[in-house]
Design a protein around this motif. Structure first.
Motif, PDB file in Angstrom:
ATOM      1  N   UNK A 175      49.135  17.397 -13.174  1.00  0.00           N
ATOM      2  CA  UNK A 175      50.351  16.593 -13.282  1.00  0.00           C
ATOM      3  C   UNK A 175      50.485  15.722 -12.045  1.00  0.00           C
ATOM      4  N   UNK A 176      50.605  14.414 -12.240  1.00  0.00           N
ATOM      5  CA  UNK A 176      50.811  13.493 -11.130  1.00  0.00           C
ATOM      6  C   UNK A 176      52.307  13.268 -10.915  1.00  0.00           C
ATOM      7  N   UNK A 177      52.743  13.328  -9.651  1.00  0.00           N
ATOM      8  CA  UNK A 177      54.122  13.035  -9.280  1.00  0.00           C
ATOM      9  C   UNK A 177      54.154  11.732  -8.486  1.00  0.00           C
ATOM     10  N   UNK A 178      55.011  10.801  -8.895  1.00  0.00           N
ATOM     11  CA  UNK A 178      55.116   9.530  -8.189  1.00  0.00           C
ATOM     12  C   UNK A 178      56.574   9.100  -8.167  1.00  0.00           C
ATOM     13  N   UNK A 179      57.092   8.798  -6.999  1.00  0.00           N
ATOM     14  CA  UNK A 179      58.511   8.487  -6.844  1.00  0.00           C
ATOM     15  C   UNK A 179      58.745   6.984  -6.810  1.00  0.00           C
ATOM     16  N   UNK A 198      53.058  28.949  -1.862  1.00  0.00           N
ATOM     17  CA  UNK A 198      51.741  28.408  -2.168  1.00  0.00           C
ATOM     18  C   UNK A 198      51.439  27.274  -1.199  1.00  0.00           C
ATOM     19  N   UNK A 199      50.227  27.175  -0.682  1.00  0.00           N
ATOM     20  CA  UNK A 199      49.915  26.148   0.315  1.00  0.00           C
ATOM     21  C   UNK A 199      49.822  24.752  -0.287  1.00  0.00           C
ATOM     22  N   UNK A 200      50.202  23.776   0.493  1.00  0.00           N
ATOM     23  CA  UNK A 200      49.984  22.371   0.151  1.00  0.00           C
ATOM     24  C   UNK A 200      48.663  21.938   0.773  1.00  0.00           C
ATOM     25  N   UNK A 219      48.538  18.141  -2.867  1.00  0.00           N
ATOM     26  CA  UNK A 219      48.646  18.874  -4.121  1.00  0.00           C
ATOM     27  C   UNK A 219      48.941  20.346  -3.849  1.00  0.00           C
ATOM     28  N   UNK A 220      49.473  20.987  -4.873  1.00  0.00           N
ATOM     29  CA  UNK A 220      49.753  22.415  -4.819  1.00  0.00           C
ATOM     30  C   UNK A 220      49.302  23.029  -6.133  1.00  0.00           C
ATOM     31  N   UNK A 221      48.676  24.197  -6.052  1.00  0.00           N
ATOM     32  CA  UNK A 221      48.224  24.914  -7.243  1.00  0.00           C
ATOM     33  C   UNK A 221      49.192  26.032  -7.582  1.00  0.00           C
ATOM     34  N   UNK A 222      49.537  26.128  -8.855  1.00  0.00           N
ATOM     35  CA  UNK A 222      50.406  27.181  -9.373  1.00  0.00           C
ATOM     36  C   UNK A 222      49.627  27.900 -10.472  1.00  0.00           C
ATOM     37  N   UNK A 223      48.760  28.847 -10.099  1.00  0.00           N
ATOM     38  CA  UNK A 223      47.840  29.460 -11.067  1.00  0.00           C
ATOM     39  C   UNK A 223      48.513  30.292 -12.141  1.00  0.00           C
ATOM     40  N   UNK A 224      49.759  30.696 -11.935  1.00  0.00           N
ATOM     41  CA  UNK A 224      50.452  31.526 -12.921  1.00  0.00           C
ATOM     42  C   UNK A 224      51.223  30.707 -13.943  1.00  0.00           C
ATOM     43  N   UNK A 225      51.162  29.392 -13.841  1.00  0.00           N
ATOM     44  CA  UNK A 225      51.884  28.543 -14.777  1.00  0.00           C
ATOM     45  C   UNK A 225      50.921  27.863 -15.749  1.00  0.00           C
ATOM     46  N   UNK A 229      46.792  27.680 -15.421  1.00  0.00           N
ATOM     47  CA  UNK A 229      47.174  27.182 -14.113  1.00  0.00           C
ATOM     48  C   UNK A 229      47.666  25.753 -14.184  1.00  0.00           C
ATOM     49  N   UNK A 230      48.422  25.376 -13.159  1.00  0.00           N
ATOM     50  CA  UNK A 230      48.981  24.023 -13.097  1.00  0.00           C
ATOM     51  C   UNK A 230      48.749  23.478 -11.700  1.00  0.00           C
ATOM     52  N   UNK A 231      48.303  22.246 -11.620  1.00  0.00           N
ATOM     53  CA  UNK A 231      48.162  21.565 -10.334  1.00  0.00           C
ATOM     54  C   UNK A 231      49.107  20.375 -10.310  1.00  0.00           C
ATOM     55  N   UNK A 232      49.978  20.321  -9.302  1.00  0.00           N
ATOM     56  CA  UNK A 232      50.885  19.206  -9.107  1.00  0.00           C
ATOM     57  C   UNK A 232      50.352  18.349  -7.969  1.00  0.00           C
ATOM     58  N   UNK A 233      50.134  17.071  -8.236  1.00  0.00           N
ATOM     59  CA  UNK A 233      49.559  16.155  -7.254  1.00  0.00           C
ATOM     60  C   UNK A 233      50.566  15.066  -6.939  1.00  0.00           C
TER      61      UNK A 233
END
Length: 336
Positions: A175-179, A198-200, A219-225, A229-233
């Motif tokens: 998932x890409x995050x852009x403001x 969780x580390x950035x 980015x941050x990894x959320x392996x339980x989602x 897993x889910x990676x937010x970038x």
């Protein structure tokens, strides 16, 4: 009157704004131990200034990464040109112990003449070397992964054996995050890091030309989602002009547009996101995130007119805090 700073859509390098080719091309990735004893970013800029001109003459596109004391280079273009470049770089004193981890002929993923990145180490050089050798052995047995998966697994693997396999196969949710304003995407990511412990991971991408600024991406990894897993970038707005963003845009399941109270900012950023997606012929879900009053029918209409799915993560009537943003966003991401 509000003044908006225009972020670059491309650079002045020839062919820097090229679109996807439908023709298959040669693809090769190698890893080698760095022998550079000067600041890596300075050296990569010197490599860029030379390579972007000479490689273009041979129709080559290149991505170069430095991580854990290793270089990883991904080359696409005519097979003869790739082999000629490989012969030259094998004699370069800036690296040694070159190992090929992928070689194939197929659909291109690199659409800029040169891409450079420096990835923050999350493991020792020895651990990284073992992963390089495992990919090298798979390549020798003709059991290698496709090139984007090889690059992802070396660039930013998820921790743990199960998650690393998911990273290689690309089966986790990206998932890409852009403001639309300031650094909202990075702020949300760092808040989430503190909340989840969780580390950035920080990355820095060198512009493909002297007139293109470097771009940071966390980015941050959320392996339980999500399913695996889910990676937010979090990406800066100017990152939409970077070759690496284009190369991996097809792997994103969603692009989150963090809205602002000023409608013009939202519309400008959405237009740039839609343009980037059309360049690589990919339709991720577009998720608007913000207070109820920040949404407009024009945003939905613009996305759907380009054939994109539009979702809304509404946080209520008031400007949201980080907890409210994440609660609203997660509901949408879990439904995708």
């Amino acid at each position: 009157m509000i003044s908006f700073q225009q972020d670059p859509d491309s650079t002045h390098w020839p062919d820097s704004g090229s679109e996807v080719s439908s023709q298959d091309t040669g693809r090769l990735i190698y890893a080698s131990i760095s022998s550079v004893d000067v600041p890596v970013l300075d050296e990569m800029r010197r490599i860029r200034d030379h390579a972007v001109v000479h490689n273009q003459e041979s129709g080559l596109r290149v991505a170069l990464m430095h991580r854990c004391g290793w270089f990883v280079e991904w080359i696409e273009g005519p097979p003869d040109g790739i082999q000629d470049l490989l012969a030259r770089v094998s004699l370069d004193q800036r690296h040694r112990s070159l190992k090929i981890v992928h070689e194939s002929f197929g659909r291109p993923r690199l659409f800029k003449p040169w891409i450079g990145s420096i990835a923050e180490p999350t493991e020792t050089a020895g651990e990284f070397a073992r992963r390089v050798m495992a990919l090298h052995e798979r390549h020798l047995r003709n059991k290698g992964y496709e090139p984007a998966s090889v690059w992802r697994s070396l660039c930013s693997p998820l921790p743990g054996h199960v998650e690393v396999a998911a990273a290689r196969e690309g089966s986790y949710q990206r998932v890409m995050l852009m403001a639309a304003k300031h650094t909202g995407s990075f702020d949300l990511l760092h808040w989430l890091s503190r909340e989840t412990d969780r580390p950035v991971v920080h990355r820095r991408f060198a512009g493909a030309a002297q007139d293109a600024l470097d771009v940071e991406s966390d980015y941050i990894d959320l392996p339980d989602q999500a399913r695996q897993g889910r990676r937010l970038i979090a990406n800066a707005r100017k990152g939409l002009a970077m070759g690496m963003t284009h190369a991996f845009l097809p792997d994103y399941s969603a692009v989150v547009l963090m809205l602002d109270a000023v409608a013009e900012r939202n519309e400008q950023l959405l237009e740039r996101i839609l343009k980037a997606c059309q360049q690589v012929h990919h339709q991720p879900a577009i998720v608007g995130l913000g207070a109820d009053g920040w949404f407009s029918d024009s945003l939905r209409s613009a996305a759907e007119a380009r054939g994109m799915r539009w979702h809304e993560a509404r946080t209520g009537a008031q400007p949201p805090d980080k907890a409210e943003q994440w609660w609203a966003l997660r509901q949408v991401l879990d439904s995708l």
